[in-house]
Design an enzyme around this catalytic site. Structure first.
Site, PDB file in Angstrom:
ATOM      1  N   ARG A  38      11.791 -46.465  -7.561  1.00 61.31           N
ATOM      2  CA  ARG A  38      11.454 -45.498  -8.608  1.00 61.31           C
ATOM      3  C   ARG A  38       9.961 -45.531  -8.944  1.00 61.31           C
ATOM      4  O   ARG A  38       9.363 -44.494  -9.261  1.00 61.31           O
ATOM      5  CB  ARG A  38      12.298 -45.793  -9.848  1.00 61.31           C
ATOM      6  N   LEU A  63      10.260 -37.285 -14.874  1.00 59.97           N
ATOM      7  CA  LEU A  63      11.409 -38.006 -14.313  1.00 59.97           C
ATOM      8  C   LEU A  63      12.410 -38.258 -15.430  1.00 59.97           C
ATOM      9  O   LEU A  63      12.025 -38.704 -16.517  1.00 59.97           O
ATOM     10  CB  LEU A  63      10.980 -39.351 -13.715  1.00 59.97           C
ATOM     11  N   SER A  64      13.684 -37.976 -15.156  1.00 61.53           N
ATOM     12  CA  SER A  64      14.725 -38.300 -16.135  1.00 61.53           C
ATOM     13  C   SER A  64      14.986 -39.801 -16.129  1.00 61.53           C
ATOM     14  O   SER A  64      14.559 -40.529 -15.225  1.00 61.53           O
ATOM     15  CB  SER A  64      16.014 -37.545 -15.798  1.00 61.53           C
ATOM     16  N   ALA A  65      15.697 -40.275 -17.140  1.00 58.75           N
ATOM     17  CA  ALA A  65      16.038 -41.698 -17.233  1.00 58.75           C
ATOM     18  C   ALA A  65      16.965 -42.090 -16.087  1.00 58.75           C
ATOM     19  O   ALA A  65      17.792 -41.283 -15.630  1.00 58.75           O
ATOM     20  CB  ALA A  65      16.712 -41.983 -18.573  1.00 58.75           C
TER      21      ALA A  65
END
Length: 381
Positions: A38, A63-65
């Site tokens: 990530r 970016l989402s969690a």
């Protein structure tokens, strides 16, 4: 949105935490998450926050969690060979993970509103393909992205097996999203503050399931406010692979099968197949007490020679090893020294860098260098 699990020291620890909290529940999803670091999708100055379960935004990059991506990947129920459309594809992080599961015969498309974000996504995709050893562990479906507002996609132009929308959708746009699905397809989207899974069961029927509460920025509406008057956003083309592409896919797959079979034999304590011994014969264990003799016929030049072959594993590790053990036992000598040497060997091997076996095998093939590099996707070592 996020903060559902503890932060990790690295990517693997983050995935461990997501598994422990049951956000990641399937092997395919876990493998895809572990294959893609990530932190590689963060700008350098923000990498320290990459392994926290939090969303990240910088300008147009978002970016989402990790917990949200985990739920999305599980809900999509991805399988090799499916077609996938990512609405609001962003950095390409999710699309790349999806491509690891779809395989070389899937379809992986994305629509992104901002041109600079697509440039960023292609840069990160190229970095993954050229530098990550994880790339060689999968059959990859490379994503393609186009610039545009997903609400301006030409209606009924194409349908997909799986669709994900990464922005909040209001009820007025729900049917537009549904029509992007094939019958049997799955749509995952934030619908009125709930991550929602919609399955198209027939031409006119759908099943809806609420997953978790989420908070997403809403879809950006077209500037003219009327989709019927817009020129429309053309989706990426369905590209037909060339014969050269098929050959590369087939060669790499065959080499992976060979390497996998070799690894299984080693793990089972079996020797490689011997010359003159049928491949379908039994695997010979290293620690067998009784010797076995195998008669084989070898043709050399014009003469036929008959000789006896004794597998190497029986010479070195069988009766001699048993006899040595008995002698040491009678002398009252323990195995502490051997155990310490084995532990030292294990520590030394753990410090050695992992070897990319597929790359080594391709480089050893008797082929011209340009062809080897093509098989390696021109990847750096």
């Amino acid at each position: 949105m996020g903060g559902a699990v503890s932060a990790g020291e690295d990517n693997d620890e983050l995935i461990d935490n997501l598994k422990e909290a049951h956000y990641i529940r399937s092997d395919l999803v876990e493998q895809a998450f572990r294959a893609l670091d990530r932190a590689d999708y963060y700008l350098e100055e923000f990498r320290d926050n990459a392994y926290k379960d939090l969303a990240w935004r910088h300008g147009n990059i978002h970016l989402s969690a990790p917990c949200i991506y985990s739920e999305v990947m599980e809900a999509l129920d991805l399988q090799p060979g499916l077609s996938f459309l990512n609405l609001g594809s962003g950095t390409g992080y999710l699309s790349t993970m999806v491509g690891l599961i779809l395989g070389p015969f899937g379809v992986n498309h994305g629509v992104e509103l901002h041109a600079d974000v697509i440039d960023y996504a292609y840069k990160k995709l190229d970095f993954f393909i050229k530098t990550s050893d994880s790339f060689d562990k999968f059959e990859f479906c490379e994503p393609s992205f186009v610039v545009g507002n997903c609400l301006e996609i030409i209606p009924n132009c194409r349908q997909y097996d799986r669709v994900y929308c990464g922005a909040g959708v209001q009820r007025e746009h729900e049917n537009f999203m549904k029509n992007l699905l094939k019958v049997g397809g799955i749509l995952v989207l934030p619908l009125e503050e709930k991550l929602t899974k919609i399955t198209r069961t027939s031409h006119n029927t759908w099943e809806t399931k609420k997953i978790i509460a989420v908070s997403f920025a809403p879809l950006v509406l077209p500037k003219n406010g009327d989709r019927s008057q817009s020129t429309g956003v053309p989706l990426p083309m369905f590209e037909v692979r060339t014969l050269q592409d098929f050959a590369r896919i087939s060669i790499r797959h065959t080499l992976k099968v060979i390497l996998g079979a070799s690894h299984e034999r080693e793990a089972a304590g079996c020797q490689p197949p011997l010359v003159g011994v049928p491949k379908s014969g039994p695997c010979f264990k290293r620690r067998r007490i009784h010797r076995r003799r195998i008669n084989s016929v070898l043709l050399a030049s014009k003469h036929t020679l008959e000789h006896r072959m004794i597998p190497e594993s029986f010479d070195d590790d069988s009766s001699d090893g048993v006899e040595e053990e008995g002698q040491l036992g009678r002398l009252g000598v323990g195995y502490q020294a051997n155990d310490e040497e084995e532990e030292r060997g294990n520590r030394d091997s753990a410090q050695e860098p992992a070897v990319n076996l597929l790359r080594e095998r391709i480089l050893s093939l008797p082929l011209p260098e340009p062809l080897k590099m093509y098989l390696l996707y021109y990847r750096q070592k």
